[in-house]
Design a protein around this motif. Structure first.
Motif, short mmCIF file in Angstrom:
data_model
loop_
_atom_site.label_atom_id
_atom_site.label_comp_id
_atom_site.label_asym_id
_atom_site.label_seq_id
_atom_site.Cartn_x
_atom_site.Cartn_y
_atom_site.Cartn_z
N LEU A 176 0.87 -1.09 0.15
CA LEU A 176 0.20 0.23 -0.20
C LEU A 176 0.91 1.38 0.03
O LEU A 176 0.29 2.45 -0.18
N GLN A 177 1.96 1.08 0.38
CA GLN A 177 2.98 2.20 0.28
C GLN A 177 3.61 2.60 -0.93
O GLN A 177 3.77 1.47 -1.66
N PRO A 178 4.28 3.64 -1.62
CA PRO A 178 4.84 3.82 -2.75
C PRO A 178 6.04 3.14 -2.86
O PRO A 178 6.58 2.91 -1.71
N THR A 187 8.36 1.32 0.00
CA THR A 187 8.99 -0.21 -0.42
C THR A 187 9.89 0.04 -1.52
O THR A 187 9.78 0.70 -2.54
N VAL A 188 11.29 -0.69 -1.33
CA VAL A 188 12.04 -0.48 -2.53
C VAL A 188 12.29 -1.62 -3.35
O VAL A 188 12.04 -2.94 -2.62
N THR A 189 12.36 -1.47 -4.24
CA THR A 189 12.37 -2.41 -5.45
C THR A 189 13.79 -2.50 -6.23
O THR A 189 14.49 -1.64 -6.26
N ARG A 190 14.16 -3.51 -6.56
CA ARG A 190 15.44 -3.99 -7.55
C ARG A 190 14.79 -4.79 -8.58
O ARG A 190 14.35 -5.90 -8.29
N ASN A 191 14.72 -4.31 -9.78
CA ASN A 191 14.63 -5.20 -11.14
C ASN A 191 13.38 -5.77 -10.96
O ASN A 191 12.79 -6.68 -11.49
N GLY A 246 12.61 -4.55 0.15
CA GLY A 246 12.94 -3.82 1.42
C GLY A 246 11.83 -2.83 1.75
O GLY A 246 10.92 -2.42 0.86
N GLU A 247 11.84 -2.38 3.13
CA GLU A 247 11.09 -1.16 3.30
C GLU A 247 11.78 -0.02 3.81
O GLU A 247 12.74 -0.32 4.72
N LEU A 248 11.40 1.16 3.55
CA LEU A 248 11.99 2.22 4.37
C LEU A 248 10.77 2.79 5.18
O LEU A 248 9.87 3.11 4.70
N ILE A 249 10.86 2.72 6.60
CA ILE A 249 9.94 3.13 7.46
C ILE A 249 10.31 4.10 8.41
O ILE A 249 11.67 3.87 8.81
#
Length: 89
Positions: A3-5, A30-34, A39-42
């Motif tokens: 739900l988070q960007p 939410t961190v994405t790769r490929n 992971g998440e930055l909170i």
């Protein structure tokens, strides 16, 4: 699905100040790769401030009095209500 960007690893590297400022102001990402979530930055929880005994006493002066017997009766009523229900534990 989150739900988070989402923010890509590349965006995090290139826009780290902007993204970290947003986290500092309460946003989560939410961190994405490929294209995969990795992971998440909170934001960290803010620690509660210590309140001295004198400050607590000053804040409590205007609190309404507590009828201890009525308070205890209310507690007992709630405990008795759920005592036999195995799903309320």
């Amino acid at each position: 699905m989150s739900l988070q960007p989402e923010v890509t690893q590349r965006d995090l590297r290139n826009r780290s100040k902007e993204i970290m400022d947003a986290v500092a102001h309460g946003r989560a990402f939410t961190v994405t790769r490929n294209g995969h979530q990795i992971g998440e930055l909170i934001p960290i929880r803010r620690h509660r401030r210590f309140v001295s005994r004198a400050e607590f006493a000053a804040m409590s002066r205007n609190a309404p009095p507590v009828d201890l017997e009525a308070f205890r009766a209310d507690q007992e009523a709630v405990l008795d209500e759920y005592q036999d229900d195995p799903y309320e534990r």
